[in-house]
Design a protein around this motif. Structure first.
Motif, PDB file in Angstrom:
ATOM      1  N   SER A   1      -2.869   2.831  -8.369  1.00 52.06           N
ATOM      2  CA  SER A   1      -3.640   2.191  -7.298  1.00 52.06           C
ATOM      3  C   SER A   1      -2.978   2.411  -5.946  1.00 52.06           C
ATOM      4  CB  SER A   1      -3.772   0.693  -7.572  1.00 52.06           C
ATOM      5  OG  SER A   1      -4.313   0.021  -6.460  1.00 52.06           O
ATOM      6  N   ARG A   2      -3.759   2.829  -4.953  1.00 55.01           N
ATOM      7  CA  ARG A   2      -3.228   2.993  -3.602  1.00 55.01           C
ATOM      8  C   ARG A   2      -2.808   1.654  -3.008  1.00 55.01           C
ATOM      9  NH1 ARG A   2      -4.355   7.786  -0.776  1.00 55.01           N
ATOM     10  NH2 ARG A   2      -5.742   9.258  -1.848  1.00 55.01           N
ATOM     11  N   GLU A   3      -3.455   0.581  -3.423  1.00 50.36           N
ATOM     12  CA  GLU A   3      -3.240  -0.722  -2.798  1.00 50.36           C
ATOM     13  C   GLU A   3      -1.926  -1.358  -3.201  1.00 50.36           C
ATOM     14  OE1 GLU A   3      -5.364  -5.150  -2.566  1.00 50.36           O
ATOM     15  OE2 GLU A   3      -6.370  -3.471  -3.577  1.00 50.36           O
ATOM     16  N   ASN A   4      -1.502  -1.185  -4.475  1.00 48.16           N
ATOM     17  CA  ASN A   4      -0.365  -1.973  -4.958  1.00 48.16           C
ATOM     18  C   ASN A   4       0.423  -1.315  -6.095  1.00 48.16           C
ATOM     19  OD1 ASN A   4      -2.219  -2.226  -7.045  1.00 48.16           O
ATOM     20  ND2 ASN A   4      -2.890  -4.268  -6.368  1.00 48.16           N
TER      21      ASN A   4
ATOM     22  N   THR B   1       0.814  -1.211   0.000  1.00 47.30           N
ATOM     23  CA  THR B   1       0.000   0.000   0.000  1.00 47.30           C
ATOM     24  C   THR B   1       0.853   1.269   0.000  1.00 47.30           C
ATOM     25  OG1 THR B   1      -1.677  -1.204   1.239  1.00 47.30           O
ATOM     26  CG2 THR B   1      -1.856   1.194   1.221  1.00 47.30           C
TER      27      THR B   1
ATOM     28  N   GLU C   1      -6.770  13.078  -5.976  1.00 45.72           N
ATOM     29  CA  GLU C   1      -6.798  11.945  -5.050  1.00 45.72           C
ATOM     30  C   GLU C   1      -8.203  11.361  -4.998  1.00 45.72           C
ATOM     31  OE1 GLU C   1      -4.548  11.845  -1.404  1.00 45.72           O
ATOM     32  OE2 GLU C   1      -3.973  13.940  -1.704  1.00 45.72           O
ATOM     33  N   TRP C   2      -8.268  10.039  -5.121  1.00 47.06           N
ATOM     34  CA  TRP C   2      -9.516   9.303  -4.987  1.00 47.06           C
ATOM     35  C   TRP C   2      -9.349   8.271  -3.887  1.00 47.06           C
ATOM     36  CZ3 TRP C   2     -13.067  11.758  -7.688  1.00 47.06           C
ATOM     37  CH2 TRP C   2     -12.684  12.436  -8.849  1.00 47.06           C
ATOM     38  N   ALA C   3     -10.443   7.643  -3.506  1.00 45.42           N
ATOM     39  CA  ALA C   3     -10.410   6.690  -2.391  1.00 45.42           C
ATOM     40  C   ALA C   3      -9.484   5.522  -2.667  1.00 45.42           C
ATOM     41  CB  ALA C   3     -11.825   6.187  -2.093  1.00 45.42           C
ATOM     42  N   ASP C   4      -9.444   5.060  -3.925  1.00 39.83           N
ATOM     43  CA  ASP C   4      -8.652   3.871  -4.239  1.00 39.83           C
ATOM     44  C   ASP C   4      -7.447   4.150  -5.110  1.00 39.83           C
ATOM     45  OD1 ASP C   4     -10.019   4.531  -6.502  1.00 39.83           O
ATOM     46  OD2 ASP C   4     -10.741   2.505  -6.947  1.00 39.83           O
ATOM     47  N   SER C   5      -7.258   5.400  -5.534  1.00 40.61           N
ATOM     48  CA  SER C   5      -6.166   5.670  -6.466  1.00 40.61           C
ATOM     49  C   SER C   5      -5.796   7.147  -6.477  1.00 40.61           C
ATOM     50  CB  SER C   5      -6.557   5.229  -7.888  1.00 40.61           C
ATOM     51  OG  SER C   5      -7.635   6.014  -8.363  1.00 40.61           O
TER      52      SER C   5
END
Length: 797
Positions: free
Chosen positions: A98-101, A18, A81-85
């Motif tokens: 992607s914020r996750e990976n 993350t 900025e968005w919630a997931d990216s």
């Protein structure tokens, strides 16, 4: 955190986690995970660079490929900025991280997906060799086609292929042999009418999978170095090619003679044989500009020497050839003979210019002279020294140099062992990192030497091995091919692929280097080669003493070969203009049909057809005894060159293929500039420029570029750009000419030949002055007029 295994060649794979923090510095964006950093650089509205630090530490940001002239020029960019990216937006594309990976998705402004990560970036330790193996995997879009990667000996569309870049001396290669000589880590994707490119700037052994292992996934990876790639958005494929040239640099204009016909073999020996070849060309009236000397011109294969027995008076020989209109090109290999009495070897060793093994011993290997040492071209001091050596050759009269065996090739080893050390412009690396740029840097040093010592003449360099960016100083050829119909097919495909990979100035060994073609194969190869940027016959020596010359196959074939070489010379203004487009903008000289009609899915898997420049479509005769051929024509109007038969495009047409012809079509609306017949460039003053004008529908545009054909005055404005605008109506034809430039051309007139008029005009109007068309103005259904060079407008009505 994953832990590496203690055995085996590779460790387990590591993936980014993350995003924890991010920052913006100008047009650079940095995203930090617990182990990985992504550096995203907005170079322009359509070019973005992605660079990953696998363990949180970037390596030196250094490239032998990227042009010093590359400038950052985005019109607009911002981050959201968005919630997931995170979304980075320009005027042309949106890049989602992607914020996750750290996975990347790139869309156009309207949200259509252009390119999308599957697992994206990941890496593993390379336990056996050291460093890391870095990967990037992408999703294959529906119907996606892939192109590029330089000289790969396979179909143009790479979908389903797995290929490798590791410069290899592939003597007698065949279809699907891989790897080959050149290392061009740049490819295109095309789907749903959208074209993009990816340039993976990594000099280690790189690999590319275009849906081979998994049909819905493409990937590229390297056995060392960084994951560092440039994403280029078109959406037109030709615009992607031009942006790639913006990154890696454009070619300089060659001397015009280099676009003429070249004759070579291994070997013309002794000097009397070279004189005999030149004399025969002139006696038979077959045009030729360049004669090559292979390794036998040297004294015991020692570079920068001349054989005392075979070439006792090289300066006199080259002067004599020059007086007949021939430029001499000589071969220079990287292997320097181990001989204490040989000054170049002695200087290499004393100055520390030779490559060394890891323990400090000289890198020695057998090549043509026997035991050799090899310059470390990654050392700038060595490149400067190497460049200085060419003064002796240029003083002798040499006008071009041919760099061979520079993958590098070593007889008993194949290439250098991996422990060989290289300076790498101050980095000190192993051969694993330097291998793919060795020939690239040799040709760079060669070109620098020729440019300095030939001044004010322009240099000509041809190299076998290359990396991205070699187009800035050298031409290439496809390597040691075979006299076979399969290799004629490969020559067409490879030269198209090289062109869209940035290396337009390319050709094949016409007739095949290995073996002997029959007259039909050689003739068909000459026909294809007449439309390649580099046109060179080259063949190997053999026990029969057979010479693969234009007259070697009997009068019937000689006549056809001569006619196509003559056609090549008539087309020199068109070829030179096409080269100017390539040099100015990076536009490929050869254009597969998928690159000029990408919206037409029928073109995506075509291998035979291509455009040379804007207006000439070629589909070579590819099989023995072929009597006719089906040719796919893109949308528009096309004229069969040999009889002006008119065809509508968007479909396949069938044309006969007698020996004296090959499928050549001219795009309707084009103006094709031509020279009168000549034996060599500069033979005599050109008194008129012929304009072959092909009637088209609506409004069309063409261009002619001209300069002195040598020297560098064009860089200070001594050139002309002549733009033609053609408009046609039912009973009215207009050709307007706009002239910009300061070059004083020799010719005084244009001979204008208008093909395909759908009506029969009764008068012509030149710059407002009307005159009746006379019977002598009609030649085989073509309107032919002799006009002053300065004319601005021609009207037929």
């Amino acid at each position: 955190m994953q832990v590496a295994t203690s055995s085996g060649k590779y460790s387990i794979k590591h993936y980014p986690d993350t995003i924890q923090t991010w920052k913006k510095e100008g047009n650079y964006f940095y995203f930090y995970t617990s182990t990985t950093i992504l550096e995203l650089r907005v170079i322009s509205d359509k070019i973005v660079r992605f660079r990953y630090a696998a363990d949180g530490q970037f390596q030196r940001d250094f490239s032998y490929a990227v042009s010093e002239k590359l400038e950052e020029s985005p019109e607009f960019f911002d981050i959201r900025e968005w919630a997931d990216s995170f979304e980075i937006i320009t005027t042309a594309i949106r890049v989602f991280v992607s914020r996750e990976n750290l996975r990347i998705t790139i869309t156009d402004i309207d949200g259509r997906i252009i390119n999308q990560d599957e697992t994206g970036f990941h890496w593993q330790y390379y336990l056996q060799k050291g460093g890391k193996i870095v990967y990037c995997t992408k999703l294959v879009q529906e119907g996606e086609a892939f192109y590029g990667l330089g000289d790969k000996a396979t179909e143009l569309n790479l979908r389903g292929k797995r290929l490798e870049n590791f410069g290899t001396d592939s003597y007698g290669f065949s279809k699907d042999t891989d790897p080959l000589y050149r290392n061009i880590p740049f490819y295109y994707g095309l789907h749903n009418g959208i074209g993009y490119g990816i340039f993976f700037d990594n000099t280690f052994r790189t690999l590319f999978d275009f849906g081979h292992e998994r049909d819905d996934v493409s990937s590229f990876w390297a056995r060392g170095g960084e994951m560092n790639y440039y994403f280029i958005y078109g959406p037109e494929l030709l615009k992607v090619a031009e942006s790639y040239a913006r990154i890696t640099g454009t070619a300089e204009l060659p001397p015009l003679w280099a676009l003429g016909y070249h004759q070579c073999r291994w070997s013309y020996f002794p000097d009397k044989k070279v004189q005999e070849i030149g004399k025969t060309f002139r006696e038979k009236g077959i045009p030729c500009d360049a004669l090559y000397l292979d390794i036998d011109y040297m004294e015991g294969f020692r570079c920068f020497t001349w054989s005392k027995e075979g070439f006792p008076d090289p300066k006199g020989l080259l002067k004599d050839l020059a007086q007949q209109g021939f430029k001499t090109v000589v071969i220079i290999d990287p292997g320097i003979k181990v001989d204490p009495e040989y000054p170049i070897y002695k200087e290499m060793v004393e100055e520390g210019y030779a490559c060394k093994r890891a323990d400090g011993a000289l890198m020695e290997g057998d090549v043509w002279p026997g035991k050799c040492v090899f310059p470390d071209f990654t050392n700038p001091k060595v490149r400067e020294w190497w460049a200085s050596l060419f003064q002796g050759l240029t003083d002798t009269g040499v006008r071009g140099v041919w760099n061979d065996m520079n993958e590098p090739a070593v007889f008993e080893l194949g290439t250098f062992p991996e422990d060989v050390r290289h300076d790498y412009d101050g980095e000190n690396v192993s051969h694993r990192k330097a291998h793919n740029v060795y020939g690239h840097l040799m040709s760079k040093a060669t070109a620098a030497g020729l440019k300095k010592h030939l001044m004010p003449h322009r240099p000509f360099v041809i190299t076998r091995s290359a990396y991205s960016g070699t187009q800035r100083w050298s031409s290439v050829w496809t390597g040691d091919n075979i006299a076979s119909w399969e290799h004629l097919w490969l020559a067409s495909v490879q030269c198209q692929r090289l062109a869209v990979s940035g290396l337009s100035f390319a050709g094949s060994d016409i007739g095949g280097f290995i073996g002997e073609p029959d007259g039909e194969l050689y003739t068909r190869w000459i026909q294809l080669g007449a439309f390649h940027p580099l046109m060179r016959t080259h063949s190997a020596s053999n026990d029969t003493g057979f010479d693969q010359d234009p007259w070697s196959f009997g009068p019937e074939y000689e006549a056809v070969v001569k006619s196509f070489i003559q056609l090549r010379y008539r087309l020199l203004p068109y070829l030179y203009t096409t080269f100017w487009q390539y040099a100015a903008y990076g536009t490929p000289m050869l254009r597969p049909l998928a690159f000029v009609a990408q919206e037409d899915e029928n073109t995506h898997d075509l291998n035979h057809e291509f455009l040379m420049g804007d207006s000439i479509l070629i589909s070579h005769v590819s099989e023995k005894g072929m009597k006719e051929k089906s040719v796919y024509l893109p949308a528009g109007t096309w004229y069969y060159y040999f009889n002006d038969e008119r065809f509508s495009g968007g479909k396949a047409v069938t044309v006969p293929t007698p020996l004296a012809e090959m499928p050549v079509f001219i795009k309707g609306g084009s103006v094709i500039p031509q020279y009168p017949d000549m034996q060599y460039v500069g033979e005599r003053q050109i008194m008129e420029m012929i304009l072959q004008v092909y009637h088209g529908e609506g409004t069309t545009h063409s261009i002619l570029y001209e300069d002195a054909g040598d020297h560098y005055a064009y860089k200070t404005g001594q050139y002309n750009l002549i733009r033609f605008k053609q408009t046609s109506e039912a009973q009215h034809f207009r050709l307007k000419k706009k002239f910009v430039g300061r070059y004083e051309a020799d010719y005084l007139h244009h001979r204008v030949k208008v093909h395909g008029l759908p009506f029969k005009p009764t008068e012509y109007v030149v710059d407002g002055e009307a005159k009746p068309l006379q019977p002598q103005h009609w030649v085989n259904g073509i309107v032919e007029l002799l006009l002053e060079r300065q004319f601005e407008e021609l009207i037929l009505r």
